[in-house]
Enzyme design. Structure first.
Site, PDB file in Angstrom:
ATOM      1  N   ILE A 128       0.840  -1.203   0.000  1.00 35.64           N
ATOM      2  CA  ILE A 128       0.000   0.000   0.000  1.00 35.64           C
ATOM      3  C   ILE A 128       0.874   1.252   0.000  1.00 35.64           C
ATOM      4  N   THR A 131      12.134  -5.284   4.790  1.00 37.76           N
ATOM      5  CA  THR A 131      11.941  -6.689   5.152  1.00 37.76           C
ATOM      6  C   THR A 131      11.606  -7.440   3.857  1.00 37.76           C
ATOM      7  N   GLU A 170       4.380  -5.446  10.034  1.00 37.16           N
ATOM      8  CA  GLU A 170       4.304  -6.846   9.623  1.00 37.16           C
ATOM      9  C   GLU A 170       2.824  -7.071   9.384  1.00 37.16           C
ATOM     10  N   THR A 194      -6.401  -1.521  10.364  1.00 39.17           N
ATOM     11  CA  THR A 194      -7.147  -2.565   9.672  1.00 39.17           C
ATOM     12  C   THR A 194      -8.475  -2.861  10.359  1.00 39.17           C
ATOM     13  N   ASP A 195      -9.425  -3.386   9.589  1.00 37.46           N
ATOM     14  CA  ASP A 195     -10.701  -3.791  10.193  1.00 37.46           C
ATOM     15  C   ASP A 195     -10.560  -5.048  11.053  1.00 37.46           C
ATOM     16  N   GLU A 196      -9.408  -5.725  10.946  1.00 37.58           N
ATOM     17  CA  GLU A 196      -9.257  -6.979  11.695  1.00 37.58           C
ATOM     18  C   GLU A 196      -9.242  -6.754  13.211  1.00 37.58           C
ATOM     19  N   TYR A 204      -1.400 -10.814  14.686  1.00 41.62           N
ATOM     20  CA  TYR A 204      -1.344  -9.620  13.823  1.00 41.62           C
ATOM     21  C   TYR A 204      -2.348  -8.570  14.298  1.00 41.62           C
ATOM     22  N   SER A 222      -1.561  -6.960  17.630  1.00 45.09           N
ATOM     23  CA  SER A 222      -0.479  -5.961  17.594  1.00 45.09           C
ATOM     24  C   SER A 222      -0.961  -4.666  16.941  1.00 45.09           C
ATOM     25  N   LYS A 223      -1.840  -4.766  15.950  1.00 42.88           N
ATOM     26  CA  LYS A 223      -2.398  -3.554  15.325  1.00 42.88           C
ATOM     27  C   LYS A 223      -3.365  -2.860  16.298  1.00 42.88           C
ATOM     28  N   ASN A 263      -9.876  -5.379   3.374  1.00 43.72           N
ATOM     29  CA  ASN A 263      -8.806  -6.018   2.571  1.00 43.72           C
ATOM     30  C   ASN A 263      -8.548  -5.267   1.266  1.00 43.72           C
ATOM     31  N   VAL A 274      -7.145 -23.078  -0.855  1.00 45.71           N
ATOM     32  CA  VAL A 274      -8.288 -22.398  -0.232  1.00 45.71           C
ATOM     33  C   VAL A 274      -8.435 -22.975   1.171  1.00 45.71           C
TER      34      VAL A 274
HETATM   35  P1  NAD Z   1       3.257  -4.871   3.420  1.00 46.75           P
HETATM   36  O1  NAD Z   1       3.604  -6.051   4.268  1.00 46.75           O
HETATM   37  O2  NAD Z   1       3.106  -5.063   1.952  1.00 46.75           O
HETATM   38  O3  NAD Z   1       4.398  -3.735   3.601  1.00 46.75           O
HETATM   39  C1  NAD Z   1       4.904  -3.386   4.849  1.00 46.75           C
HETATM   40  C2  NAD Z   1       6.132  -2.503   4.645  1.00 46.75           C
HETATM   41  O4  NAD Z   1       6.617  -2.131   5.943  1.00 46.75           O
HETATM   42  C3  NAD Z   1       7.293  -3.173   3.908  1.00 46.75           C
HETATM   43  O5  NAD Z   1       7.843  -2.302   2.952  1.00 46.75           O
HETATM   44  C4  NAD Z   1       8.296  -3.470   5.019  1.00 46.75           C
HETATM   45  O6  NAD Z   1       9.637  -3.506   4.548  1.00 46.75           O
HETATM   46  C5  NAD Z   1       8.030  -2.323   5.967  1.00 46.75           C
HETATM   47  N1  NAD Z   1       8.441  -2.612   7.346  1.00 46.75           N
HETATM   48  C6  NAD Z   1       8.164  -3.726   8.069  1.00 46.75           C
HETATM   49  N2  NAD Z   1       8.728  -3.644   9.292  1.00 46.75           N
HETATM   50  C7  NAD Z   1       9.342  -2.427   9.342  1.00 46.75           C
HETATM   51  C8  NAD Z   1      10.083  -1.735  10.342  1.00 46.75           C
HETATM   52  N3  NAD Z   1      10.310  -2.276  11.558  1.00 46.75           N
HETATM   53  N4  NAD Z   1      10.564  -0.504  10.059  1.00 46.75           N
HETATM   54  C9  NAD Z   1      10.348   0.060   8.821  1.00 46.75           C
HETATM   55  N5  NAD Z   1       9.668  -0.553   7.844  1.00 46.75           N
HETATM   56  C10 NAD Z   1       9.173  -1.779   8.103  1.00 46.75           C
HETATM   57  O7  NAD Z   1       1.976  -4.234   4.072  1.00 46.75           O
HETATM   58  P2  NAD Z   1       0.701  -3.544   3.359  1.00 46.75           P
HETATM   59  O8  NAD Z   1      -0.226  -4.604   2.933  1.00 46.75           O
HETATM   60  O9  NAD Z   1       1.193  -2.548   2.403  1.00 46.75           O
HETATM   61  O10 NAD Z   1       0.031  -2.809   4.617  1.00 46.75           O
HETATM   62  C11 NAD Z   1       0.405  -1.472   4.954  1.00 46.75           C
HETATM   63  C12 NAD Z   1      -0.379  -1.044   6.172  1.00 46.75           C
HETATM   64  O11 NAD Z   1      -1.778  -1.096   5.878  1.00 46.75           O
HETATM   65  C13 NAD Z   1      -0.163  -1.936   7.401  1.00 46.75           C
HETATM   66  O12 NAD Z   1      -0.096  -1.120   8.540  1.00 46.75           O
HETATM   67  C14 NAD Z   1      -1.405  -2.815   7.432  1.00 46.75           C
HETATM   68  O13 NAD Z   1      -1.718  -3.200   8.747  1.00 46.75           O
HETATM   69  C15 NAD Z   1      -2.452  -1.880   6.874  1.00 46.75           C
HETATM   70  N6  NAD Z   1      -3.591  -2.526   6.187  1.00 46.75           N
HETATM   71  C16 NAD Z   1      -3.359  -3.415   5.179  1.00 46.75           C
HETATM   72  C17 NAD Z   1      -4.442  -3.975   4.507  1.00 46.75           C
HETATM   73  C18 NAD Z   1      -4.236  -4.957   3.387  1.00 46.75           C
HETATM   74  O14 NAD Z   1      -5.215  -5.528   2.909  1.00 46.75           O
HETATM   75  N7  NAD Z   1      -3.012  -5.168   2.893  1.00 46.75           N
HETATM   76  C19 NAD Z   1      -5.740  -3.642   4.888  1.00 46.75           C
HETATM   77  C20 NAD Z   1      -5.933  -2.724   5.925  1.00 46.75           C
HETATM   78  C21 NAD Z   1      -4.842  -2.162   6.561  1.00 46.75           C
HETATM   79  O1  TDX Z   2      -3.606 -19.211   0.524  1.00 50.90           O
HETATM   80  C1  TDX Z   2      -4.564 -18.657   1.072  1.00 50.90           C
HETATM   81  N1  TDX Z   2      -5.793 -19.261   1.062  1.00 50.90           N
HETATM   82  C2  TDX Z   2      -6.893 -18.727   1.677  1.00 50.90           C
HETATM   83  O2  TDX Z   2      -7.978 -19.323   1.644  1.00 50.90           O
HETATM   84  C3  TDX Z   2      -4.449 -17.377   1.743  1.00 50.90           C
HETATM   85  C4  TDX Z   2      -3.120 -16.671   1.788  1.00 50.90           C
HETATM   86  C5  TDX Z   2      -5.562 -16.849   2.334  1.00 50.90           C
HETATM   87  N2  TDX Z   2      -6.752 -17.510   2.328  1.00 50.90           N
HETATM   88  C6  TDX Z   2      -7.934 -16.881   2.969  1.00 50.90           C
HETATM   89  C7  TDX Z   2      -7.714 -16.361   4.371  1.00 50.90           C
HETATM   90  C8  TDX Z   2      -8.632 -15.149   4.418  1.00 50.90           C
HETATM   91  O3  TDX Z   2      -9.953 -15.566   4.757  1.00 50.90           O
HETATM   92  O4  TDX Z   2      -8.245 -15.742   2.174  1.00 50.90           O
HETATM   93  C9  TDX Z   2      -8.652 -14.635   2.986  1.00 50.90           C
HETATM   94  C10 TDX Z   2      -7.690 -13.480   2.748  1.00 50.90           C
HETATM   95  O5  TDX Z   2      -6.445 -13.853   3.294  1.00 50.90           O
HETATM   96  P1  TDX Z   2      -5.191 -12.840   3.308  1.00 50.90           P
HETATM   97  O6  TDX Z   2      -4.933 -12.369   1.923  1.00 50.90           O
HETATM   98  O7  TDX Z   2      -4.080 -13.503   4.064  1.00 50.90           O
HETATM   99  O8  TDX Z   2      -5.798 -11.606   4.102  1.00 50.90           O
HETATM  100  P2  TDX Z   2      -6.441 -11.475   5.578  1.00 50.90           P
HETATM  101  O9  TDX Z   2      -6.012 -12.558   6.467  1.00 50.90           O
HETATM  102  O10 TDX Z   2      -7.924 -11.284   5.393  1.00 50.90           O
HETATM  103  O11 TDX Z   2      -5.742 -10.111   6.063  1.00 50.90           O
HETATM  104  C11 TDX Z   2      -5.571  -9.029   5.133  1.00 50.90           C
HETATM  105  O12 TDX Z   2      -6.542  -8.043   5.274  1.00 50.90           O
HETATM  106  C12 TDX Z   2      -6.434  -7.126   6.307  1.00 50.90           C
HETATM  107  C13 TDX Z   2      -4.174  -8.425   5.181  1.00 50.90           C
HETATM  108  O13 TDX Z   2      -3.205  -9.436   5.086  1.00 50.90           O
HETATM  109  C14 TDX Z   2      -3.969  -7.611   6.390  1.00 50.90           C
HETATM  110  O14 TDX Z   2      -2.702  -6.975   6.376  1.00 50.90           O
HETATM  111  C15 TDX Z   2      -5.028  -6.558   6.458  1.00 50.90           C
HETATM  112  O15 TDX Z   2      -4.950  -5.862   7.657  1.00 50.90           O
END
Ligand code: NAD
Ligand code: TDX
Length: 366
Positions: free
Chosen positions: A26, A50, A98, A147-149, A172, A175-176, A201, A228
Site C-alpha cells: 500500500i 523486510t 508486519e 485494519t478492520d481486523e 497480527y 499488535s495492530k 482487505n 483455499v
Molecule cells: P506490506 O507487508 O506489503 O508492507 C509493509 C512494509 O513495511 C514493507 O515495505 C516493510 O519492509 C516495511 N516494514 C516492516 N517492518 C518495518 C520496520 N520495523 N521498520 C520500517 N519498515 C518496516 O503491508 P501492506 O499490505 O502494504 O500494509 C500497509 C499497512 O496497511 C499496514 O499497517 C497494514 O496493517 C495496513 N492494512 C493493510 C491492509 C491490506 O489488505 N493489505 C488492509 C488494511 C490495513
Molecule cells: O492461501 C490462502 N488461502 C486462503 O484461503 C491465503 C493466503 C488466504 N486464504 C484466505 C484467508 C482469508 O480468509 O483468504 C482470505 C484473505 O487472506 P489474506 O490475503 O491472508 O488476508 P487477511 O487474512 O484477510 O488479512 C488481510 O486483510 C487485512 C491483510 O493481510 C492484512 O494486512 C489486512 O490488515
C-alpha cells in the site's frame, strides 16, 4: 456520489511527509500516486526493507526531486528522532507493519516489535518534535493506517463501524489493535493531532504473493495448486488499493483530528467465490478455454482462529468527505490480473527473491 472534499475546508496542509513502510504494497502505491500529485510537498520513505519491502516498486520515483528513501527500522528511536530533526516533518503517514496473519501465527514477536513498539517510537518522536518546535502552528498530522481486523470476526450479518468494540483474535490484529490504542492515547494525553483509519482487505498492483489475490493469480498463471483454507466460506470485503490511497489523501487533509474513519470497498465475497472469479479472469486474459484453471482449487487445512467475516459500514467517511470507492470489484480484479501478467519480471524477481539483491545494490550500499 460526487466527491465533496473540494467543498470542505482543508484542515491540514502537508509540507514535509514521513511515509513509513513505503516500499510495501500500500505504501508504494501511495507514494507512486502522491509524489507526482504534490510536487511542492517533500516525501521521505523510511522502510526496513523486510521481505515485504521491494524497492523495485519505487523505481519510477528514483529521480523525483521531492522523494527520498531512508533504509531503517521505525523502532530505531535515534534514527527516527534524527529524521524529524533533519526534515522537520509536518506529517506522518504510517504504513510500516508486519502485515501477514499467517506469519503472525508462526512468529508473533516481530509483529509486536514493528506494529506496536515501532508505532510508539514514531508517536514519541512526533510528540517531542512537534511540541518542542518554537514555531509550532498546530498544523501537524499523524495518520495511522490500521485494519478492520482489530474488530474481530462477524457472523453472517452485521457490519463494523467506528463504535464497534475491539476484539482482535490473531497476533497480527492484536499488535495492530495495541498500536491503535497508543495512537488514541497520544491524542487524549498529549493532544497529538492524529487521524486513524481502519480499512478492509486491499488488492491491486505490487501486492506480495503471499496474500490471497496475488497468490491465486500467480499460481493460476503457473498452473500450480490454489490453496483455499477450510471450505472457502469465509468472507472478506475487498477494496482496490488506489481507492484506499485516495481515501487516505483526503482524510489526511480533511479528516478531523482525534477521529477514526472506517474505509470499505463495499464488495463482500466468500473466498471460494472470489477465487473462482479470479481463475476465470486469468483464463480469459491468457486466452485459455473457459474454466481451465478451476481444477487448480485445492482445499487445505484451515488457518487457526480464522476470522469468519469482515464487513464495514463506511457511512461516516461518505457523509463527512463524500468519499466512496470508484472501482467495481470485477473490473478491479481484471485490471489486477492484467497488471501481474504485464509485470512478469516483478513477479519472477519476488518469486526467486532476486529483488532482495536489487535493494542491496541500489540502496544498502549507496
Ligand atoms: P506490506 O507487508 O506489503 O508492507 C509493509 C512494509 O513495511 C514493507 O515495505 C516493510 O519492509 C516495511 N516494514 C516492516 N517492518 C518495518 C520496520 N520495523 N521498520 C520500517 N519498515 C518496516 O503491508 P501492506 O499490505 O502494504 O500494509 C500497509 C499497512 O496497511 C499496514 O499497517 C497494514 O496493517 C495496513 N492494512 C493493510 C491492509 C491490506 O489488505 N493489505 C488492509 C488494511 C490495513
Ligand atoms: O492461501 C490462502 N488461502 C486462503 O484461503 C491465503 C493466503 C488466504 N486464504 C484466505 C484467508 C482469508 O480468509 O483468504 C482470505 C484473505 O487472506 P489474506 O490475503 O491472508 O488476508 P487477511 O487474512 O484477510 O488479512 C488481510 O486483510 C487485512 C491483510 O493481510 C492484512 O494486512 C489486512 O490488515
Amino acid at each position: 456520489m460526487p466527491n465533496q472534499s473540494s467543498l470542505l475546508s482543508e484542515r491540514h496542509s502537508p509540507r514535509a511527509v514521513l511515509v513509513t513502510g513505503g516500499a510495501g504494497f500500500i505504501g508504494s502505491n501511495f507514494l507512486l500516486r502522491m509524489v507526482p500529485r504534490y510536487p511542492d510537498v517533500s516525501f521521505v520513505n523510511l522502510d526496513a526493507l523486510t521481505y515485504a519491502g521491494n524497492p523495485m516498486n519505487l523505481e519510477a520515483l528514483e529521480s523525483a526531486p521531492n522523494y527520498t528513501f531512508v533504509h531503517g527500522d521505525i523502532a530505531d528511536a535515534a534514527l527516527v528522532q534524527s529524521l524529524f530533526a533533519t526534515h522537520r516533518f509536518t506529517t506522518v503517514v504510517h504504513f510500516a507493519a508486519e502485515s501477514h496473519v499467517d506469519r503472525s501465527i508462526m512468529a508473533p514477536l516481530s509483529f509486536v516489535h514493528t506494529n506496536t513498539v515501532g508505532t510508539v517510537v514514531l508517536l514519541e518522536a512526533a510528540r517531542q518534535a512537534w511540541r518542542g518546535d518554537a514555531s509550532y502552528t498546530g498544523d501537524y498530522r499523524f495518520f495511522h493506517v490500521s485494519t478492520d481486523e482489530v474488530f474481530g470476526s462477524l457472523g453472517d450479518d452485521g457490519l463494523f463501524d467506528e463504535t464497534t468494540p475491539y476484539d482482535p483474535r490473531s497476533p497480527y490484529s492484536a499488535s495492530k489493535a495495541a498500536s491503535d490504542h497508543f495512537v488514541r492515547a497520544y491524542y487524549h494525553t498529549y493532544g497529538l493531532p492524529m487521524v486513524l483509519s481502519n480499512c478492509s482487505n486491499n488488492y491491486g498492483p505490487y501486492q506480495f504473493p503471499e496474500k490471497l489475490i496475488p497468490l491465486v493469480i500467480q499460481n493460476a498463471i503457473n498452473g500450480e495448486p490454489v490453496p483455499v483454507y477450510g471450505e472457502g466460506t469465509n468472507v472478506r470485503d475487498w477494496l482496490h488499493v488506489h481507492d484506499h490511497c485516495d481515501a487516505i489523501d483526503q482524510l489526511l487533509r480533511y479528516g478531523q483530528t482525534g477521529e477514526t474513519y472506517l474505509i470499505s470497498g463495499a464488495a463482500e465475497r466468500r473466498n471460494i467465490d472470489l477465487v473462482r472469479l479470479l481463475l476465470d479472469l486469468v483464463d480469459d486474459a491468457l486466452g485459455r478455454p473457459a474454466r481451465t484453471s478451476q481444477a487448480l482449487i485445492t482445499f487445505v487445512k484451515d488457518r487457526p482462529g480464522h476470522d469468519f467475516r469482515y464487513a464495514i459500514d463506511a457511512t461516516k467517511l461518505r457523509d463527512e468527505l463524500g468519499w466512496t470507492p470508484t472501482y467495481d470489484l470485477t473490473e478491479g480484479l481484471r485490471a489486477t490480473v492484467r497488471w501481474y501478467l504485464d509485470h512478469s519480471d516483478w513477479l519472477a524477481a519476488v518469486r526467486d527473491a532476486s529483488y532482495l539483491e536489487y535493494y542491496k545494490q541500489q540502496y544498502v550500499h549507496r
